[in-house]
Design an enzyme around this catalytic site. Sequence first.
Site, PDB file in Angstrom:
ATOM      1  N   PHE A   1       0.840  -1.259   0.103  1.00  0.00           N
ATOM      2  CA  PHE A   1      -0.036  -0.171  -0.175  1.00  0.00           C
ATOM      3  C   PHE A   1       0.945   1.186  -0.036  1.00  0.00           C
ATOM      4  O   PHE A   1       0.491   2.430  -0.544  1.00  0.00           O
ATOM      5  CB  PHE A   1      -1.051   0.138   1.336  1.00  0.00           C
ATOM      6  CG  PHE A   1      -0.024   0.412   2.395  1.00  0.00           C
ATOM      7  CD1 PHE A   1       0.007   1.633   2.743  1.00  0.00           C
ATOM      8  CD2 PHE A   1       0.270  -0.719   3.270  1.00  0.00           C
ATOM      9  CE1 PHE A   1       0.654   2.154   4.040  1.00  0.00           C
ATOM     10  CE2 PHE A   1       1.019  -0.338   4.599  1.00  0.00           C
ATOM     11  CZ  PHE A   1       1.143   1.071   4.803  1.00  0.00           C
TER      12      PHE A   1
ATOM     13  N   LYS B   1      -0.997  -7.897  -8.505  1.00  0.00           N
ATOM     14  CA  LYS B   1      -1.882  -8.053  -7.327  1.00  0.00           C
ATOM     15  C   LYS B   1      -1.523  -6.716  -6.465  1.00  0.00           C
ATOM     16  O   LYS B   1      -0.478  -7.019  -5.791  1.00  0.00           O
ATOM     17  CB  LYS B   1      -1.739  -9.189  -6.624  1.00  0.00           C
ATOM     18  CG  LYS B   1      -2.983  -9.745  -5.948  1.00  0.00           C
ATOM     19  CD  LYS B   1      -3.674  -8.810  -4.952  1.00  0.00           C
ATOM     20  CE  LYS B   1      -2.845  -8.747  -3.811  1.00  0.00           C
ATOM     21  NZ  LYS B   1      -3.489  -7.692  -2.577  1.00  0.00           N
TER      22      LYS B   1
ATOM     23  N   GLU C   1      -5.026  -3.970  -1.624  1.00  0.00           N
ATOM     24  CA  GLU C   1      -6.519  -3.635  -1.664  1.00  0.00           C
ATOM     25  C   GLU C   1      -6.777  -2.177  -0.971  1.00  0.00           C
ATOM     26  O   GLU C   1      -8.059  -1.691  -0.984  1.00  0.00           O
ATOM     27  CB  GLU C   1      -7.294  -4.802  -1.179  1.00  0.00           C
ATOM     28  CG  GLU C   1      -6.982  -4.891   0.160  1.00  0.00           C
ATOM     29  CD  GLU C   1      -5.833  -5.811   0.612  1.00  0.00           C
ATOM     30  OE1 GLU C   1      -5.975  -6.738   1.524  1.00  0.00           O
ATOM     31  OE2 GLU C   1      -4.892  -6.045  -0.322  1.00  0.00           O
ATOM     32  N   ARG C   2      -5.771  -1.711  -0.154  1.00  0.00           N
ATOM     33  CA  ARG C   2      -6.129  -0.623   0.461  1.00  0.00           C
ATOM     34  C   ARG C   2      -5.887   0.770  -0.329  1.00  0.00           C
ATOM     35  O   ARG C   2      -6.786   1.755  -0.230  1.00  0.00           O
ATOM     36  CB  ARG C   2      -5.156  -0.416   1.708  1.00  0.00           C
ATOM     37  CG  ARG C   2      -4.901  -1.300   2.612  1.00  0.00           C
ATOM     38  CD  ARG C   2      -3.847  -1.268   3.564  1.00  0.00           C
ATOM     39  NE  ARG C   2      -3.608  -2.415   4.377  1.00  0.00           N
ATOM     40  CZ  ARG C   2      -2.748  -2.573   5.364  1.00  0.00           C
ATOM     41  NH1 ARG C   2      -1.729  -1.425   5.422  1.00  0.00           N
ATOM     42  NH2 ARG C   2      -2.688  -3.733   6.040  1.00  0.00           N
TER      43      ARG C   2
ATOM     44  N   SER D   1       5.826  -6.817   4.372  1.00  0.00           N
ATOM     45  CA  SER D   1       6.606  -7.205   5.806  1.00  0.00           C
ATOM     46  C   SER D   1       7.349  -8.244   5.469  1.00  0.00           C
ATOM     47  O   SER D   1       7.124  -9.047   4.753  1.00  0.00           O
ATOM     48  CB  SER D   1       5.360  -7.390   7.000  1.00  0.00           C
ATOM     49  OG  SER D   1       4.702  -8.632   6.423  1.00  0.00           O
TER      50      SER D   1
ATOM     51  N   CYS E   1       9.582   1.956   3.689  1.00  0.00           N
ATOM     52  CA  CYS E   1      10.625   0.837   4.025  1.00  0.00           C
ATOM     53  C   CYS E   1      11.990   1.549   4.104  1.00  0.00           C
ATOM     54  O   CYS E   1      13.003   0.755   4.650  1.00  0.00           O
ATOM     55  CB  CYS E   1      10.528  -0.400   2.961  1.00  0.00           C
ATOM     56  SG  CYS E   1      11.048   0.077   1.445  1.00  0.00           S
TER      57      CYS E   1
ATOM     58  N   GLU F   1       9.301  -2.842  13.557  1.00  0.00           N
ATOM     59  CA  GLU F   1       9.184  -1.630  12.617  1.00  0.00           C
ATOM     60  C   GLU F   1       8.149  -0.930  12.753  1.00  0.00           C
ATOM     61  O   GLU F   1       6.884  -1.459  12.822  1.00  0.00           O
ATOM     62  CB  GLU F   1       9.100  -2.273  10.904  1.00  0.00           C
ATOM     63  CG  GLU F   1       9.104  -1.292  10.010  1.00  0.00           C
ATOM     64  CD  GLU F   1       9.080  -1.914   8.576  1.00  0.00           C
ATOM     65  OE1 GLU F   1       9.592  -1.321   7.578  1.00  0.00           O
ATOM     66  OE2 GLU F   1       8.616  -2.828   8.386  1.00  0.00           O
TER      67      GLU F   1
END
Length: 499
Positions: A149, A173, A176-177, A226, A281, A384
Amino acid sequence: MQELGHFIDGKRVPGRSGRAADVFNPATGEVQARVALASAAELAAAVESAQRAQPKWGATNPQRRARVMMRFVALLNRDMDKLAEALSREHGKTLPDAKGDVVRGLEVAEFCIGAPHLLKGEYTDGAGPGIDMYSMRQPLGVVAGITPFNFPAMIPLWKMCPAIACGNAFILKPSERDPSVPLMLAELMQEAGLPDGILQVVNGDKEAVDAILDHPDIMAVGFVGSTPIAEYIYARATAHGKRAQCFGGAKNHMIIMPDADMDQAADALVGAGYGAAGERCMAISVAVPVGEATADRLIEKLIPKVESLKIGPYTAGKDVDFGPVVTRAAQKRILGLVDAGVKQGAELVVDGRGFRMQGYEDGFFVGACLFDRVTPEMDIYREEIFGPVLTSVRAKSYDEAIDLTMSNPYGNGTAIYTRDGDTARDFASRINVGMVGVNVPIPVPLAYHTFGGWKKSGFGDLNQHGPDAFRFYTRTKTVTARWPSGIKEGAAFSIPTME
């Protein structure tokens, strides 16, 4: 209510699984759209379509594929404002930061215009009596990308542009957020001349992810997210014989030496720690000042800078420093970690927990927080945070600072601020981290180098973008050929051109 489906065979199509997820406006907390969540059957249908389209695209010469990428770059520039506004509306980034998201992806598309050169093989004349040997780089077929996202334009572009330029069909893919921008990118790629079926966008959740990992005709998977999910995807994809490049979490340290320009270091930390609400990140989340005097000077410089940060929705103007985090769950998790830091004894010198924005009380905002005297045993150091929280861990010496960085399980990015060349060179050489900045706070390589972390920040042998991307999305075939001499053709009087 806007209904977002998938992008299949060159057009948007509705979802057919009967499942959907809410898409929020992070600034208001309101549901602004619903996105379809694909079933395994829908994913399989997208792969089947991609398989039909890929052989012709793979046989198209690299120069013609590059011309599609060239037109795509022009369209990205044309629609920059539209893409940035859609990105900000779903993610919460400021408009300048959203444009940066698009531009860093666009730069990879620009690099991929050079695909004809990057795909050249090797040749040996006279390897034996009348024998020549040469290698070819050929596409894998159908490949896939699972993207996060926090960069809904940049990371999909990092994945799909090299894959498509190499002659593959690509299944994306996205998260979805914030699914709108990936769908818009697919439409622009189609407008640029990409054939139907070469780029498919399949929205979904874990069901779609597992379908990608298990599908026998998807040859490679790229992922960013993640670390636990990166490990899961790498293990499952490789168990099914796929190539996989999976990039996980980070805990990026910045060492500040006593000789550093403290104003420059403080400015760098504020931008790298709080930009995009810390949802990067490559964010610097740990400052490591060397020596008590250095630490005191740094914290003194940081406090007023952090306290003066302007927080708000992207609509509040270009001078907003950062916006909300992406979901209510993310907001609660970040605030919970800040509470844990206080309970475990860290000194919260700037407390943003009480931040409320008038008129946006239901938004997912978190005020800027700054911790001092953090220790490696604390949750705010070990985890994190992925929010607007900067921690300072004081080191007694350079060796202690570098050991702290090297012993951390993550190895995505790191930086050092110093005026001493010997120290900088030693740091760059010794540190076991994939991307290193010297007086640069966020050392994200440009598109013609490769991006990738070490340790638990990266799984797989090849990195993102740059030359590694072309190696990842192709396989090498070596040909040994012997031909009799004397083959003749008729004369040609026109200058040869590419047909």
